[in-house]
Design a protein around this motif. Structure first.
Motif, short mmCIF file in Angstrom:
data_model
loop_
_atom_site.label_atom_id
_atom_site.label_comp_id
_atom_site.label_asym_id
_atom_site.label_seq_id
_atom_site.Cartn_x
_atom_site.Cartn_y
_atom_site.Cartn_z
N ARG A 90 12.61 65.49 -14.45
CA ARG A 90 12.52 64.53 -13.34
C ARG A 90 13.31 65.05 -12.14
O ARG A 90 12.85 65.02 -11.00
N THR A 91 14.51 65.56 -12.37
CA THR A 91 15.36 66.03 -11.28
C THR A 91 14.76 67.26 -10.61
O THR A 91 14.75 67.37 -9.38
N LEU A 92 14.25 68.20 -11.39
CA LEU A 92 13.59 69.37 -10.80
C LEU A 92 12.35 68.97 -9.99
O LEU A 92 12.09 69.54 -8.93
N THR A 93 11.62 67.98 -10.49
CA THR A 93 10.46 67.49 -9.74
C THR A 93 10.90 66.96 -8.38
O THR A 93 10.33 67.31 -7.35
N TRP A 94 11.93 66.12 -8.39
CA TRP A 94 12.43 65.58 -7.12
C TRP A 94 12.90 66.70 -6.20
O TRP A 94 12.67 66.67 -5.00
N TYR A 95 13.59 67.67 -6.78
CA TYR A 95 14.09 68.79 -5.98
C TYR A 95 12.93 69.55 -5.33
O TYR A 95 12.95 69.83 -4.13
N LEU A 96 11.94 69.89 -6.12
CA LEU A 96 10.79 70.64 -5.60
C LEU A 96 10.07 69.85 -4.52
O LEU A 96 9.66 70.40 -3.49
N GLU A 97 9.92 68.55 -4.73
CA GLU A 97 9.31 67.70 -3.71
C GLU A 97 10.14 67.71 -2.43
O GLU A 97 9.59 67.70 -1.32
N SER A 98 11.46 67.73 -2.57
CA SER A 98 12.33 67.70 -1.39
C SER A 98 12.20 68.97 -0.55
O SER A 98 12.58 68.98 0.62
N THR A 99 11.66 70.03 -1.15
CA THR A 99 11.47 71.29 -0.42
C THR A 99 10.07 71.39 0.18
O THR A 99 9.69 72.45 0.67
N GLY A 100 9.30 70.32 0.09
CA GLY A 100 7.98 70.30 0.69
C GLY A 100 6.83 70.53 -0.26
O GLY A 100 5.67 70.54 0.15
N MET A 101 7.11 70.70 -1.55
CA MET A 101 6.03 70.91 -2.52
C MET A 101 5.33 69.58 -2.79
O MET A 101 5.97 68.53 -2.85
N ALA A 102 4.02 69.63 -2.94
CA ALA A 102 3.24 68.44 -3.26
C ALA A 102 3.73 67.85 -4.58
O ALA A 102 4.08 68.58 -5.51
N ALA A 103 3.73 66.52 -4.67
CA ALA A 103 4.26 65.82 -5.85
C ALA A 103 3.60 66.27 -7.14
O ALA A 103 4.30 66.53 -8.13
N GLU A 104 2.30 66.40 -7.15
CA GLU A 104 1.60 66.80 -8.38
C GLU A 104 1.98 68.22 -8.79
O GLU A 104 2.22 68.50 -9.97
N ASP A 105 2.05 69.13 -7.82
CA ASP A 105 2.44 70.51 -8.11
C ASP A 105 3.88 70.58 -8.61
O ASP A 105 4.20 71.32 -9.54
N ALA A 106 4.76 69.80 -7.96
CA ALA A 106 6.17 69.79 -8.34
C ALA A 106 6.34 69.30 -9.78
O ALA A 106 7.09 69.89 -10.56
N GLU A 107 5.64 68.25 -10.13
CA GLU A 107 5.75 67.70 -11.49
C GLU A 107 5.22 68.68 -12.52
O GLU A 107 5.85 68.91 -13.55
N GLU A 108 4.09 69.30 -12.24
CA GLU A 108 3.51 70.26 -13.18
C GLU A 108 4.42 71.48 -13.36
O GLU A 108 4.65 71.95 -14.47
N LEU A 109 4.96 71.99 -12.26
CA LEU A 109 5.83 73.16 -12.32
C LEU A 109 7.13 72.83 -13.06
O LEU A 109 7.58 73.60 -13.91
N ALA A 110 7.72 71.68 -12.77
CA ALA A 110 8.95 71.27 -13.46
C ALA A 110 8.69 71.12 -14.96
O ALA A 110 9.50 71.57 -15.78
N ASP A 111 7.57 70.50 -15.32
CA ASP A 111 7.22 70.37 -16.75
C ASP A 111 7.09 71.73 -17.41
O ASP A 111 7.62 71.95 -18.50
N ASP A 112 6.38 72.64 -16.75
CA ASP A 112 6.18 73.98 -17.30
C ASP A 112 7.51 74.70 -17.51
O ASP A 112 7.73 75.33 -18.55
#
Length: 141
Positions: A90-112
């Protein structure tokens, strides 16, 4: 191993039975909310440090550099207990989103990253963090 039901949780509820004691319940919930606020403020400060106002390439490099501090903060907060990986995702997803990454991409990448590189009940070592950093750095390259 720690068998506490809050093991690895970001917010650890104060102990004690407060059933029927309204003042104690208010204190307990207030403490939980204050702890959550503290966590969000820590994240906001960390994310602000890692948010360059630059082009895509600089944002990608910033994401890569930000992995270790984000994971370290989650590990510190959760002691890498039973629930730490969910908190990390969850935290990595939020972080990636905060850098401009799309929410869906951020969640998938953090999960991976979390599912592929980190283990339950174990704080990631330098090698696992390096692999995670590389995966995130290569995304969009």
């Amino acid at each position: 191993m720690d068998q506490n039901p809050d093991s690895g949780a970001l917010i650890r509820k104060p102990l004690g039975d407060t059933a029927g004691d309204l003042d104690a319940q208010v204190q307990r919930y207030t403490a939980v909310l204050l702890e959550w606020r503290s966590w969000l403020e820590e994240l906001a400060a960390l994310f602000a440090e890692s948010a360059p106002d630059a082009g895509e390439e600089e944002r990608r490099r910033s994401r890569e550099r930000g992995v270790a501090p984000v994971v370290a903060l989650v590990v510190e907060r959760t002691d890498a207990g039973e629930l730490w990986r969910a908190a990390c995702t969850r935290t990595l997803t939020w972080y990636l989103e905060s850098t401009g990454m799309a929410a869906e991409d951020a969640e998938e990448l953090a999960d991976d990253v979390v599912d592929g590189e980190f283990e339950s009940w174990v704080a990631p070592d330098a090698e696992a963090l390096g692999k995670a950093r590389d995966i995130i750095g290569e995304h969009g390259a």
